[in-house]
Write a protein that holds these residues in place. Structure first.
Motif, mmCIF file in Angstrom:
data_model
loop_
_atom_site.group_PDB
_atom_site.id
_atom_site.type_symbol
_atom_site.label_atom_id
_atom_site.label_comp_id
_atom_site.label_asym_id
_atom_site.label_seq_id
_atom_site.Cartn_x
_atom_site.Cartn_y
_atom_site.Cartn_z
ATOM 1 N N ALA A 158 22.292 2.850 37.300
ATOM 2 C CA ALA A 158 22.684 1.643 36.321
ATOM 3 C C ALA A 158 23.465 0.589 37.417
ATOM 4 O O ALA A 158 23.336 -0.593 37.237
ATOM 5 C CB ALA A 158 23.869 2.055 35.297
ATOM 6 N N LYS A 162 31.040 2.621 44.492
ATOM 7 C CA LYS A 162 30.141 2.517 46.088
ATOM 8 C C LYS A 162 30.681 1.334 47.000
ATOM 9 O O LYS A 162 29.964 1.226 48.177
ATOM 10 C CB LYS A 162 29.037 2.532 45.571
ATOM 11 C CG LYS A 162 28.377 3.688 44.632
ATOM 12 C CD LYS A 162 28.359 4.829 44.946
ATOM 13 C CE LYS A 162 28.167 6.091 43.874
ATOM 14 N NZ LYS A 162 27.972 5.980 42.608
ATOM 15 N N GLY A 221 17.683 -0.606 30.756
ATOM 16 C CA GLY A 221 16.845 0.111 32.015
ATOM 17 C C GLY A 221 17.590 1.456 32.123
ATOM 18 O O GLY A 221 18.886 1.548 32.054
ATOM 19 N N ASP A 280 15.841 4.318 33.876
ATOM 20 C CA ASP A 280 15.532 4.939 35.081
ATOM 21 C C ASP A 280 14.794 4.186 35.917
ATOM 22 O O ASP A 280 14.410 2.982 35.441
ATOM 23 C CB ASP A 280 14.602 6.219 34.713
ATOM 24 C CG ASP A 280 14.656 7.246 35.630
ATOM 25 O OD1 ASP A 280 15.230 7.173 36.747
ATOM 26 O OD2 ASP A 280 13.698 8.234 35.869
ATOM 27 N N PRO A 299 22.543 9.301 40.794
ATOM 28 C CA PRO A 299 21.508 9.687 40.443
ATOM 29 C C PRO A 299 20.601 8.339 40.117
ATOM 30 O O PRO A 299 21.269 7.140 40.265
ATOM 31 C CB PRO A 299 21.493 10.286 38.956
ATOM 32 C CG PRO A 299 23.013 9.854 38.558
ATOM 33 C CD PRO A 299 23.629 9.863 39.907
ATOM 34 N N MET A 300 19.382 8.129 40.251
ATOM 35 C CA MET A 300 18.597 6.914 40.003
ATOM 36 C C MET A 300 18.390 6.583 38.445
ATOM 37 O O MET A 300 17.955 5.197 38.325
ATOM 38 C CB MET A 300 17.102 7.182 40.609
ATOM 39 C CG MET A 300 17.058 7.597 42.040
ATOM 40 S SD MET A 300 17.462 6.047 43.003
ATOM 41 C CE MET A 300 19.239 6.105 43.424
ATOM 42 N N ALA A 356 19.485 7.776 34.129
ATOM 43 C CA ALA A 356 20.528 8.575 33.286
ATOM 44 C C ALA A 356 19.819 10.011 33.103
ATOM 45 O O ALA A 356 19.249 10.395 32.102
ATOM 46 C CB ALA A 356 20.575 8.019 32.009
ATOM 47 N N PHE A 357 19.797 10.797 34.334
ATOM 48 C CA PHE A 357 18.975 11.852 34.613
ATOM 49 C C PHE A 357 19.578 13.187 33.661
ATOM 50 O O PHE A 357 18.535 14.137 33.616
ATOM 51 C CB PHE A 357 19.044 12.405 36.060
ATOM 52 C CG PHE A 357 20.304 13.102 36.442
ATOM 53 C CD1 PHE A 357 21.575 12.508 36.240
ATOM 54 C CD2 PHE A 357 20.327 14.476 36.626
ATOM 55 C CE1 PHE A 357 22.695 13.478 36.552
ATOM 56 C CE2 PHE A 357 21.466 15.278 36.913
ATOM 57 C CZ PHE A 357 22.738 14.704 36.749
ATOM 58 N N ALA A 391 26.650 5.089 37.915
ATOM 59 C CA ALA A 391 26.733 4.150 36.861
ATOM 60 C C ALA A 391 27.484 2.990 37.547
ATOM 61 O O ALA A 391 27.391 1.827 37.166
ATOM 62 C CB ALA A 391 27.618 4.592 35.857
ATOM 63 N N LEU A 398 23.359 -1.118 31.163
ATOM 64 C CA LEU A 398 24.768 -1.119 31.695
ATOM 65 C C LEU A 398 24.960 -2.061 32.915
ATOM 66 O O LEU A 398 24.397 -1.693 33.855
ATOM 67 C CB LEU A 398 25.004 0.524 32.048
ATOM 68 C CG LEU A 398 26.258 1.089 31.834
ATOM 69 C CD1 LEU A 398 26.978 0.834 30.502
ATOM 70 C CD2 LEU A 398 26.206 2.514 32.426
HETATM 71 P P1 AMP Z 1 28.415 7.972 38.941
HETATM 72 O O1 AMP Z 1 29.414 8.708 38.461
HETATM 73 O O2 AMP Z 1 28.690 6.414 39.062
HETATM 74 O O3 AMP Z 1 27.686 8.281 40.011
HETATM 75 O O4 AMP Z 1 27.543 7.625 37.674
HETATM 76 C C1 AMP Z 1 26.583 9.074 37.328
HETATM 77 C C2 AMP Z 1 26.209 8.596 36.086
HETATM 78 O O5 AMP Z 1 25.384 7.585 36.049
HETATM 79 C C3 AMP Z 1 25.359 9.697 35.361
HETATM 80 O O6 AMP Z 1 26.141 10.291 34.305
HETATM 81 C C4 AMP Z 1 24.097 8.934 34.961
HETATM 82 O O7 AMP Z 1 23.571 9.570 33.549
HETATM 83 C C5 AMP Z 1 24.744 7.630 34.957
HETATM 84 N N1 AMP Z 1 23.681 6.527 34.868
HETATM 85 C C6 AMP Z 1 22.541 6.468 36.040
HETATM 86 N N2 AMP Z 1 21.700 5.394 35.854
HETATM 87 C C7 AMP Z 1 22.128 5.090 34.549
HETATM 88 C C8 AMP Z 1 21.260 4.012 33.737
HETATM 89 N N3 AMP Z 1 20.374 3.386 34.320
HETATM 90 N N4 AMP Z 1 21.719 3.909 32.564
HETATM 91 C C9 AMP Z 1 23.036 4.482 32.201
HETATM 92 N N5 AMP Z 1 23.449 5.469 32.822
HETATM 93 C C10 AMP Z 1 23.008 5.690 34.049
#
Ligand code: AMP
Length: 421
Positions: A229, A210, A301, A303, A327-328, A330-331, A205, A246
């Motif tokens: 995101a 990062k 968006g 995924d 993750p790529m 909202a898996f 997210a 997001l």
């Molecule tokens: P992080 O803790 O920053 O690695 O974020 C992990 C979270 O990002 C997970 O709970 C995913 O569901 C969320 N995430 C990834 N891609 C998206 C997206 N495109 N929109 C919303 N949430 C996302």
């Protein structure tokens, strides 16, 4: 070549026989209604515990679990290490005595009972606010239970907490266990002994989490893949519309700057060229796959799309090293898991590459896809592996270096009265 493990002993270099061996672990496992959902971290800790037991040590274990409030009386239950102790007992075939006080007050009385069939597990270290404050007095109380200190909790090495930093600084005989050694050696290879091409794949997210890794890996990688995101902040920096996705508006100019720096070094960068979008993040909602990188107003968006997956597959086909964190999409919510699952599949087929997966969510995507066995290394610590790759000296390793021992300057009110006896 210098290593971050220089001047740090490993457990096999320490004399454990008959000693009180305090082992800080990361037993922070997901638990729902008292049931452990994934016991990987417990299993990864067994080698070090078994080694200590084989050497006739009196084993005292400590770990945090979740984010309790730091109030011993109120926290209990949900964050108790009780289920962890039961699982450890089953796996090791020993009796695990759970001690309610995380700093071991009163535990001295039972140390004489400990042997190769009976070990002590201190309750969640975060039940005391002193843990996160890196309290000297909490450490001084624990020092009373400790002849030899071992850190084998990789996932907590980036925390300057009492059981991770203050305690080992009081103990002369100290070192790391087998898991920390393995984790650090793998990550060290990504910084010092790189087999190319080296790709870093970042998702999740938040861009903010990062940034440090992107900056530190800028000189080392051959390319970045950015998904999840966090990609939308980068797309916005390229003036691509991202609809209601997001994003972190306050990081757009930083993303612009990072893109420039990546290009200036002639490194590759893959951002999504299509997406799976929906009006809201909800299970089994109506979705659409975009044909371009642009996202319409009113859509989010959620995924990466099929063209992006193919692009990643072809670009990293000859990779020799891959690090993946985040993750790529909202898996956790169907159908937005596909991008992360497909990425796991792509990595699992890179038989010539060293694939390292770090971070709770990407690890859980790999596990859900049933591909854990096919990865080169799955880290037990997301935050710790990111901070290591950022080039930050982890407090838990720093505290184990050399032979300097801090003098005890305990506050007598917080200390067992027989402490100095
Ligand atoms: P992080 O803790 O920053 O690695 O974020 C992990 C979270 O990002 C997970 O709970 C995913 O569901 C969320 N995430 C990834 N891609 C998206 C997206 N495109 N929109 C919303 N949430 C996302």
């Amino acid at each position: 070549m210098a290593s971050s493990l220089d001047n740090i002993k490993n457990i096999e270099e320490l004399d454990l026989s008959g000693k009180k061996v305090f082992i800080r672990l990361d037993l922070n496992v997901p638990i729902k209604n008292g049931v452990i959902k994934d016991d990987t971290r417990i299993k990864e800790a067994l080698k070090t515990i078994r080694y200590a037991l084989d050497k006739n040590a009196k084993v005292i274990l400590s770990s945090h679990l979740g984010r309790p409030k730091g109030n011993l009386k109120e926290d209990k239950k949900e964050f108790s290490l009780l289920p962890v102790g039961e699982r450890l007992g089953e796996l090791l075939g020993v009796e695990v005595l759970l001690w309610e006080d995380p700093q071991g007050l009163g535990a001295k009385a039972v140390l004489g009972e400990l042997n190769s069939k009976k070990i002590l597990l201190l309750e969640n270290s975060r039940f005391l606010k002193e843990e996160e404050k890196n309290s000297h007095s909490m450490a001084a109380n624990l020092a009373k239970l400790t002849d030899v200190y071992i850190n084998d909790g990789f996932g907590a090495l980036h925390r300057a907490h009492a059981t991770v930093a203050a305690l080992p600084s009081l103990i002369k005989e100290r070192g790391i266990g087998f898991l920390v050694k393995k984790e650090v050696e793998v990550l060290e290879q990504l910084l010092t002994n790189i087999k190319r091409p080296f790709w870093a794949i970042l998702g999740g997210a938040k861009v903010s989490d990062k940034i440090g890794v992107i900056e530190n890996l800028l000189e080392k990688v051959d390319g970045f893949v950015i998904g999840g995101a966090m990609a939308y902040t980068f797309l916005k920096a390229q003036n691509i519309t991202v609809g209601n996705s997001l994003i972190e508006n306050d990081k757009v100019s930083l993303a612009k700057d990072l893109l420039k720096r990546i290009e200036a070094r002639h490194k590759k960068i893959i951002l999504p060229i299509d997406h799976v979008v929906a009006k809201e993040l909800k299970a089994n909602t109506n979705t659409r796959v975009t044909q371009t990188a642009a996202i319409n107003d009113g859509e989010m968006g959620l995924d990466i799309g099929p063209q992006t997956i193919n692009l990643i597959k072809s670009e990293i086909a000859d990779a020799k090293t891959v690090f993946w964190n985040g993750p790529m999409g909202a898996f956790e919510t169907a159908p937005f898991e596909k991008g992360s699952f497909e990425l796991a599949k792509i990595l699992s087929n890179l038989s010539a590459a060293m694939t390292v997966v770090g971070g709770g969510d990407s690890v859980s995507a790999v596990k859900k896809a049933g591909l854990s066995e096919k990865m080169g290394h799955i880290s037990t610590g997301g935050g710790a592996s990111l901070e290591y790759l950022e080039g930050i000296e982890l407090p838990g390793l720093k505290a184990l270096k050399g032979s300097h021992v801090e003098p005890l300057k305990a506050d007598p009110e917080d200390i067992d009265e027989d402490f100095f006896s």
